[in-house]
Design a protein around this motif. Structure first.
Motif, PDB file in Angstrom:
ATOM      1  N   GLN A 141       1.069  -1.162   0.012  1.00  0.00           N
ATOM      2  CA  GLN A 141      -0.262  -0.001   0.084  1.00  0.00           C
ATOM      3  C   GLN A 141       0.717   1.133   0.099  1.00  0.00           C
ATOM      4  OE1 GLN A 141      -3.297  -0.156  -0.380  1.00  0.00           O
ATOM      5  NE2 GLN A 141      -3.153   2.055  -0.685  1.00  0.00           N
ATOM      6  N   ALA A 142       1.827   1.330   0.782  1.00  0.00           N
ATOM      7  CA  ALA A 142       2.823   2.348   0.637  1.00  0.00           C
ATOM      8  C   ALA A 142       3.449   2.761  -0.866  1.00  0.00           C
ATOM      9  CB  ALA A 142       4.141   2.246   1.519  1.00  0.00           C
ATOM     10  N   LEU A 143       3.767   1.698  -1.542  1.00  0.00           N
ATOM     11  CA  LEU A 143       4.089   1.992  -2.917  1.00  0.00           C
ATOM     12  C   LEU A 143       3.022   2.320  -3.600  1.00  0.00           C
ATOM     13  CD1 LEU A 143       6.267   1.506  -4.949  1.00  0.00           C
ATOM     14  CD2 LEU A 143       5.717  -0.953  -5.104  1.00  0.00           C
ATOM     15  N   CYS A 144       1.738   1.843  -3.550  1.00  0.00           N
ATOM     16  CA  CYS A 144       0.627   2.273  -4.392  1.00  0.00           C
ATOM     17  C   CYS A 144       0.244   3.555  -3.874  1.00  0.00           C
ATOM     18  CB  CYS A 144      -0.599   1.538  -3.954  1.00  0.00           C
ATOM     19  SG  CYS A 144      -2.045   1.682  -4.885  1.00  0.00           S
ATOM     20  N   ASP A 145       0.462   4.288  -2.648  1.00  0.00           N
ATOM     21  CA  ASP A 145       0.230   5.526  -2.107  1.00  0.00           C
ATOM     22  C   ASP A 145       1.216   6.442  -2.913  1.00  0.00           C
ATOM     23  OD1 ASP A 145      -1.967   4.709  -0.850  1.00  0.00           O
ATOM     24  OD2 ASP A 145      -0.927   4.738   0.998  1.00  0.00           O
ATOM     25  N   PHE A 146       2.401   6.104  -2.841  1.00  0.00           N
ATOM     26  CA  PHE A 146       3.690   6.888  -3.485  1.00  0.00           C
ATOM     27  C   PHE A 146       3.388   6.938  -5.142  1.00  0.00           C
ATOM     28  CE2 PHE A 146       7.689   6.800  -5.763  1.00  0.00           C
ATOM     29  CZ  PHE A 146       8.375   7.990  -5.256  1.00  0.00           C
ATOM     30  N   VAL A 147       2.867   5.931  -5.697  1.00  0.00           N
ATOM     31  CA  VAL A 147       2.575   6.169  -7.082  1.00  0.00           C
ATOM     32  C   VAL A 147       1.379   7.093  -7.438  1.00  0.00           C
ATOM     33  CG1 VAL A 147       1.919   4.873  -9.231  1.00  0.00           C
ATOM     34  CG2 VAL A 147       3.689   3.840  -7.659  1.00  0.00           C
ATOM     35  N   LYS A 148       0.664   7.085  -6.650  1.00  0.00           N
ATOM     36  CA  LYS A 148      -0.789   7.797  -6.753  1.00  0.00           C
ATOM     37  C   LYS A 148      -0.326   9.304  -6.351  1.00  0.00           C
ATOM     38  CE  LYS A 148      -4.170   4.143  -6.614  1.00  0.00           C
ATOM     39  NZ  LYS A 148      -5.452   3.696  -5.965  1.00  0.00           N
ATOM     40  N   ALA A 149       0.639   9.476  -5.482  1.00  0.00           N
ATOM     41  CA  ALA A 149       0.962  10.783  -5.195  1.00  0.00           C
ATOM     42  C   ALA A 149       1.657  11.318  -6.431  1.00  0.00           C
ATOM     43  CB  ALA A 149       1.862  10.861  -4.000  1.00  0.00           C
ATOM     44  N   ARG A 150       2.512  10.762  -6.951  1.00  0.00           N
ATOM     45  CA  ARG A 150       3.353  11.004  -8.266  1.00  0.00           C
ATOM     46  C   ARG A 150       2.513  11.295  -9.444  1.00  0.00           C
ATOM     47  NH1 ARG A 150       9.406   9.116  -8.344  1.00  0.00           N
ATOM     48  NH2 ARG A 150       8.873   9.451 -10.712  1.00  0.00           N
ATOM     49  N   CYS A 151       1.410  10.327  -9.575  1.00  0.00           N
ATOM     50  CA  CYS A 151       0.696   9.933 -10.675  1.00  0.00           C
ATOM     51  C   CYS A 151      -0.724  10.071 -10.309  1.00  0.00           C
ATOM     52  CB  CYS A 151       1.079   9.055 -11.431  1.00  0.00           C
ATOM     53  SG  CYS A 151       2.799   8.981 -12.045  1.00  0.00           S
ATOM     54  N   PRO A 152      -1.457  11.437 -10.056  1.00  0.00           N
ATOM     55  CA  PRO A 152      -2.707  11.255  -9.428  1.00  0.00           C
ATOM     56  C   PRO A 152      -3.722  10.550 -10.155  1.00  0.00           C
ATOM     57  CG  PRO A 152      -1.862  13.366  -9.303  1.00  0.00           C
ATOM     58  CD  PRO A 152      -0.841  12.598 -10.166  1.00  0.00           C
ATOM     59  N   ASN A 153      -3.689  10.578 -11.696  1.00  0.00           N
ATOM     60  CA  ASN A 153      -4.638   9.802 -12.423  1.00  0.00           C
ATOM     61  C   ASN A 153      -4.289   8.145 -12.574  1.00  0.00           C
ATOM     62  OD1 ASN A 153      -5.668  12.245 -12.974  1.00  0.00           O
ATOM     63  ND2 ASN A 153      -4.574  12.732 -14.931  1.00  0.00           N
ATOM     64  N   ALA A 154      -3.428   7.723 -12.013  1.00  0.00           N
ATOM     65  CA  ALA A 154      -3.146   6.519 -11.908  1.00  0.00           C
ATOM     66  C   ALA A 154      -4.226   5.456 -11.604  1.00  0.00           C
ATOM     67  CB  ALA A 154      -1.765   6.098 -11.042  1.00  0.00           C
TER      68      ALA A 154
END
Length: 93
Positions: A22-35
């Motif tokens: 989940q931490a990786l998923c949150d990191f990705v969504k923070a950098r790419c909000p449309n992910a």
């Protein structure tokens, strides 16, 4: 394609920092909000076939995240293919 590459880069960067699940998923969504989950799975597949990415731990983390997001795409907790397969199955009593 540009969006998928940004998600791919965020995935690899986060995994290299030691983030998982989940931490990786949150990191990705923070950098790419449309992910979306679909974009994360596709970007994960790009990472898995990248010949330059050879760190087993990073590949394992990305692989696990891809599987989790692929299975989470179902509406009621089941994968769409499982839902389709169960539609035509007779109910056993």
């Amino acid at each position: 394609m540009k969006e998928k590459k940004r998600v791919y880069e965020a995935l690899v960067d986060g995994a290299m920092e030691g983030l998982t699940d989940q931490a990786l998923c949150d990191f990705v969504k923070a950098r790419c909000p449309n992910a979306t989950s679909k974009k994360i799975v596709r970007a994960s597949l790009l990472a898995l076939i990248d010949p330059h990415l050879r760190d087993r731990n990073i590949l394992d983390v990305i692989y696990a995240l891809a599987i989790k997001h692929r299975l989470d795409d179902g509406e009621d907790g089941r994968a769409p293919s499982e839902q389709a397969a169960n539609q035509n199955m007779p109910q056993l009593s």
